[in-house]
Design an enzyme around this catalytic site. Sequence first.
Site, PDB file in Angstrom:
ATOM      1  N   GLY A 156       0.843  -1.184   0.000  1.00 12.22           N
ATOM      2  CA  GLY A 156       0.000   0.000   0.000  1.00 12.22           C
ATOM      3  C   GLY A 156       0.884   1.241   0.000  1.00 12.22           C
ATOM      4  N   ILE A 158       2.127   2.879   2.524  1.00 16.59           N
ATOM      5  CA  ILE A 158       3.252   2.751   3.446  1.00 16.59           C
ATOM      6  C   ILE A 158       4.303   1.815   2.852  1.00 16.59           C
ATOM      7  CG2 ILE A 158       3.972   2.007   5.750  1.00 16.59           C
ATOM      8  CD1 ILE A 158       1.119   2.758   6.706  1.00 16.59           C
ATOM      9  N   ARG A 178      -2.218  -7.772  -3.224  1.00 22.30           N
ATOM     10  CA  ARG A 178      -3.413  -8.290  -3.890  1.00 22.30           C
ATOM     11  C   ARG A 178      -3.481  -7.831  -5.344  1.00 22.30           C
ATOM     12  NH1 ARG A 178      -7.989  -6.546   0.347  1.00 22.30           N
ATOM     13  NH2 ARG A 178      -6.595  -4.750   0.381  1.00 22.30           N
ATOM     14  N   THR A 179      -2.966  -6.639  -5.598  1.00 28.48           N
ATOM     15  CA  THR A 179      -2.963  -6.098  -6.958  1.00 28.48           C
ATOM     16  C   THR A 179      -1.562  -5.647  -7.338  1.00 28.48           C
ATOM     17  OG1 THR A 179      -3.561  -3.893  -6.104  1.00 28.48           O
ATOM     18  CG2 THR A 179      -5.363  -5.328  -6.838  1.00 28.48           C
ATOM     19  N   ARG A 238       0.160  -5.581  11.274  1.00 26.92           N
ATOM     20  CA  ARG A 238      -0.798  -6.079  12.249  1.00 26.92           C
ATOM     21  C   ARG A 238      -0.254  -7.356  12.881  1.00 26.92           C
ATOM     22  NH1 ARG A 238      -2.268  -1.782  12.349  1.00 26.92           N
ATOM     23  NH2 ARG A 238      -4.268  -0.847  11.812  1.00 26.92           N
ATOM     24  N   GLU A 267      -2.300  -7.141  22.347  1.00 27.14           N
ATOM     25  CA  GLU A 267      -1.551  -6.017  22.911  1.00 27.14           C
ATOM     26  C   GLU A 267      -2.303  -5.415  24.086  1.00 27.14           C
ATOM     27  OE1 GLU A 267      -1.006  -3.375  19.611  1.00 27.14           O
ATOM     28  OE2 GLU A 267       0.249  -4.782  18.512  1.00 27.14           O
ATOM     29  N   HIS A 286       3.996  -0.715  19.412  1.00 25.40           N
ATOM     30  CA  HIS A 286       3.011  -0.248  18.432  1.00 25.40           C
ATOM     31  C   HIS A 286       3.041   1.277  18.281  1.00 25.40           C
ATOM     32  CE1 HIS A 286      -1.061  -1.451  16.440  1.00 25.40           C
ATOM     33  NE2 HIS A 286      -0.459  -0.476  15.774  1.00 25.40           N
ATOM     34  N   ILE A 287       4.190   1.777  17.852  1.00 26.21           N
ATOM     35  CA  ILE A 287       4.385   3.230  17.746  1.00 26.21           C
ATOM     36  C   ILE A 287       4.642   3.669  16.302  1.00 26.21           C
ATOM     37  CG2 ILE A 287       5.155   3.554  20.126  1.00 26.21           C
ATOM     38  CD1 ILE A 287       8.059   3.519  19.064  1.00 26.21           C
ATOM     39  N   GLY A 288       4.087   2.900  15.359  1.00 31.85           N
ATOM     40  CA  GLY A 288       4.341   3.180  13.947  1.00 31.85           C
ATOM     41  C   GLY A 288       4.132   4.613  13.515  1.00 31.85           C
TER      42      GLY A 288
END
Length: 324
Positions: A156, A158, A178-179, A238, A267, A286-288
């Site tokens: 995507g 990111i 997927r594409t 994820r 989490e 989880h600090i993306g």
Amino acid sequence: MKPYVYITRKLSEETIKELTENFEVKMWDHEDLPAPREVLMNEAKRASALITMLSDKVDEELLTAGENLKIVSNLAVGFDNIDLETATKRGIIVTNTPDVLTETTADLTWALLMSAARRIVEAAEYVKAGKWEGWSPYLLAGHDVYGKIIGIVGMGKIGEAVARRAKGFGMEILYHNRTRKTEAEIELGAVYSTFDELVAKSDYVVTLAPLTAETRNLFTADVFAKMKNSAIFINAGRGPVMDEQALYEALKNGEIAGAGLDVFEKEPISADHPLLQLPNVTAIPHIGSASTETRTTMIKLCCSNVKAVLNGDSPKTIVNKQVL
């Protein structure tokens, strides 16, 4: 009476000023801990709008209780914490915060990759523990990044931003999505690969895939076994896309060399989590998208979406457009 807005974390008054000037607003009184389920259920019964976090379970029970609910504004790109089907059936708008966190999350993903590759956290703790007694050729030797092969699962926005960074490091870029992303192939030289080809060839396997029925538990023991023994696994997408026990065994048994993890199956995790006991795991909470600038922008976008819906207008970033 003014419409009532409930926010499931404590946010600064400045960032929600757009709401407090126009509506009745209440927040949970803790920045880090989620509102208890019973509190969220009670607030949903009254609220016209909810601003939620990815860790808040917005399921059928909660959405059904929200008889006055018009919008759930999720402070995240993802929305797998929300029962989208029920929300749509009930005419409740769901919004998210895409685009504004792309580069910030790509920065963090790259930092995680570099840290895991060069054992940065391990080395920093080594110094702090007073273990550094002198120089030796292979002291905390890590892995090169420049010129290696990176495989990105989930191409995507990111993923494309991570690929741009990889190009600057002279890396060969493989991706699975997927594409097909023909523009990324032309601009970055990225090569579309099957999932099996990607995991077998890559020195760095980076997953940024969203959580779907197809991606849940995507990385299994069989998948880790197909990776190079020198491969490093990075998950900044994820947690549930990976089998944590399988990852632990692969790391412990030397099937792969290391891992950098920003997300986990459940989490938060505790200090005795098995993966945290391994020296070749770099783990962060989880600090993306956690830069001050980006989180502020995300909060303001959530507020803008809520204000628009409560005023009868269309929000900027709606997920279930069929509701309009």
